[in-house]
Every structure is written in C-alpha cells, then in structure tokens.
Motif scaffolding. Structure first.
Motif, mmCIF file in Angstrom:
data_model
loop_
_atom_site.group_PDB
_atom_site.id
_atom_site.type_symbol
_atom_site.label_atom_id
_atom_site.label_comp_id
_atom_site.label_asym_id
_atom_site.label_seq_id
_atom_site.Cartn_x
_atom_site.Cartn_y
_atom_site.Cartn_z
ATOM 1 N N ARG A 25 0.717 -1.224 -3.026
ATOM 2 C CA ARG A 25 -0.593 -1.526 -2.433
ATOM 3 C C ARG A 25 -1.128 -0.536 -1.554
ATOM 4 O O ARG A 25 -0.369 -0.053 -0.562
ATOM 5 C CB ARG A 25 -0.466 -3.157 -1.650
ATOM 6 N N MET A 26 -2.612 -0.495 -1.614
ATOM 7 C CA MET A 26 -2.926 0.762 -0.768
ATOM 8 C C MET A 26 -3.902 0.221 0.269
ATOM 9 O O MET A 26 -4.414 -1.062 -0.013
ATOM 10 C CB MET A 26 -3.812 1.663 -1.577
ATOM 11 N N GLY A 27 -4.384 0.692 1.190
ATOM 12 C CA GLY A 27 -5.206 0.179 2.275
ATOM 13 C C GLY A 27 -5.402 1.235 3.424
ATOM 14 O O GLY A 27 -5.287 2.337 3.090
ATOM 15 N N PHE A 28 -6.045 0.721 4.228
ATOM 16 C CA PHE A 28 -6.696 1.426 5.444
ATOM 17 C C PHE A 28 -5.903 1.059 6.749
ATOM 18 O O PHE A 28 -5.642 -0.065 6.938
ATOM 19 C CB PHE A 28 -8.062 1.338 5.708
ATOM 20 N N PHE A 29 -5.560 1.930 7.516
ATOM 21 C CA PHE A 29 -5.165 1.750 8.909
ATOM 22 C C PHE A 29 -6.319 2.598 9.832
ATOM 23 O O PHE A 29 -6.214 3.870 9.757
ATOM 24 C CB PHE A 29 -3.831 2.327 9.280
ATOM 25 N N THR A 30 -7.034 1.852 10.543
ATOM 26 C CA THR A 30 -7.978 2.566 11.427
ATOM 27 C C THR A 30 -7.366 2.535 13.018
ATOM 28 O O THR A 30 -7.451 1.404 13.424
ATOM 29 C CB THR A 30 -9.253 1.628 11.338
#
Length: 306
Positions: A25-30
């Motif tokens: 699962r891919m995603g963003f950490f901001t």
C-alpha cells in the motif's frame, strides 16, 4: 467508537477490494514542520493532472490563494497565522539551525520571518485527499465511478461519474468537490498513472524540502514516528501525527500528517469517522422490518381466506 475493523473486515484495502497479490500500500506522509509554503506541490499537481487553473486569486487570508481543497485544487497549502506558543521565542529557534536537517535553516511555522517580530508564527500544511482505509465515498457511489486501486488509493473515474454528489456529503474530511459547469466529482488520485509506471506523484516529486514524502505506507509510518520523537527531543512537544492510526474512525489514512498544533487549527476534524459505519446495522434492521411486514401481510391474507 466502534472498531472499524469489526465493521468492515481486514485493514488491507487493496486485498479487501479483490486484488490478488497486490503491491504494498502506497501513500503520503506530509511533514508540516518542514513545509515552506512554496506551493510547488499545487503547481505540479495542476500541471501533471491538467487541473484547471482557477482558484488562484488572493483571498485576503495571509498568502493562501486557494483557500481549500476543491475540484480545481487537489493540493491546498494552508497558511495559519497564530501567536507563538509560550517558550518558543526567537532565541530558542536560533539555537536549532538543524531543525530542518539543512545547515542554517530556520524552521517554518516557528518563526515569522519578519524582522523584529517574534510574537507570531505561520503554520503551513499541504492538505490532500486522505485515501481512507474505509472510504465512505466508495460505499455511497451508485455508478462505480469511485474505485479502490491496487495500491490502496481511491480514484474517481470522471467518465463514469453522474454528478449525484453522494460522495461529497459522505467524505468525513470535506475533500471531494464538484466542478462548476461540469457537475462531476474531482479529487486527488495520488497520481495513479504515475504509480503504475513506478514514478513518484507529481506533488512529492516537486516538493523542495521533502515535506511531502511518498512510499510504502508502513515505512512512512515508521519514518513519521521517528520524526516526532526527534522533534520532541529538540523541544517541540506539540509535534504529533494525524491520520496514521489504523485503529481510528476511518481505519487509518493513506495520506497522513505531522502537525505542530491541534487538527482543528489546520481545518481538520479532530475525530474523523467513516460516515457509513452504521450502514450494515441499518440494512440489517431494514431487512428484519421487511421480513416482519411480509410475514404480517401473509398472515393477514391467510386469516381473511379462512
């Protein structure tokens, strides 16, 4: 609060959607502590996804010229101006030039940058669709326009969208919007076309400070926890994560954040809950009621016949 896992099954959205041997699962950490408000992410998103250039007028609110996430702003860099918390004077800031991991850099969100002013700070955050683990927008879409990708993200197929607007009211974050003159729903796709080609989403690629980080979600969560621990060790106790917890009301977000204040300060709900969490129980009650009504009708008919 009900456990989302008990309501909706395993916390693996791609597998739950029917993908076999799905990738990580891919995603963003901001990380908002290193956001400089340059808006490169907004521009890159518009250019790559051919998002209309509307929403670029000064709104009279600091340097925020887009205002919110909309159908024409899939990334929104918020500028929040507020009094500096006690114990965070300019001397403390100057003592931490390594705050950003760059020599001599001053932490945005912690210094006004205005000569002679140390009584306020700007908090900056690049907001985006959260790509929820349990996405209410998927539950309510009647056409199948919204779908879960093999990367665990949520995408709108605009050629199938009928503009009903159900997804807009279902989103606990207020992310999805209808385009004026079009009527269809639009939002961040996490650059699905780039992911399929092994590329980094445009916003993360363009971010000069690596405030927006892209990668496997589990790795990002570990990196984020380490970053919070580092900031706490450097005297920034207000640093916290938002949307990272798989046990929260939406089963965790595919795009989560490091914040320097309460979520409400950034316009985020403090306790987001999947808005369709009660649907299974509602359908069950409706089914029981329908069966009871049918049984009563049959009994009345039989009674009259006899």
């Amino acid at each position: 609060m009900p456990d989302p896992n008990s309501l909706y099954g395993p916390l693996d959205p791609a597998s739950d959607a029917g993908y076999v041997d799905a990738p990580q699962r891919m995603g963003f950490f901001t990380d908002t502590s290193v956001c400089i408000g340059c808006k490169a992410c907004e521009v890159a998103c518009k250019e790559w996804n051919d998002v209309p250039g509307s929403g670029l007028d000064l709104l009279g609110m600091s340097y925020d010229n887009t205002g919110a996430l909309t159908a024409n702003s899939w990334r929104h860099v918020a500028f929040v101006e507020q009094p500096r918390p006690a114990g965070h004077g300019s001397a403390a800031v100057a003592a931490q030039p390594e705050f950003l991991g760059m020599p001599g850099a001053r932490p945005p969100g912690r210094d006004s940058g205005v000569e002679g002013r140390s009584d306020f700070r700007w908090l900056m955050m690049s907001d985006v669709c959260k790509h929820c683990t349990h996405a209410a927008c998927l539950d309510v879409c009647p056409t199948g326009s919204l779908f879960r990708t093999e990367f665990g993200t949520v995408v709108v197929q605009e050629d199938i969208c009928n503009g009903c607007g159900y997804c807009i009211s279902a989103c606990p974050y207020g992310v999805i919007d209808q385009r004026r003159g079009d009527g269809r729903a639009w939002k961040c796709t996490l650059c699905y076309d780039r992911l399929g080609a092994g590329m980094t989403p445009a916003c993360a690629q363009a971010c000069p400070t690596e405030s927006i980080q892209y990668g496997p979600l589990e790795e990002l969560r570990e990196r984020a926890a380490a970053r919070v621990a580092t900031l706490h060790g450097r005297g920034v106790p207000e640093a916290r994560l938002y949307g990272h917890d798989p046990d929260d009301g939406v089963g965790g977000d595919g795009a989560f954040f490091l914040l320097l204040d309460e979520p409400e300060v950034y316009g985020l709900p403090p306790d987001p809950v999947v808005t369709t969490r009660d649907l299974p129980a509602m359908w069950k009650r409706a089914g029981i009621a329908a069966l009871a009504m049918a049984a009563a009708t049959v009994a009345a008919f039989v009674g009259r016949s006899s």
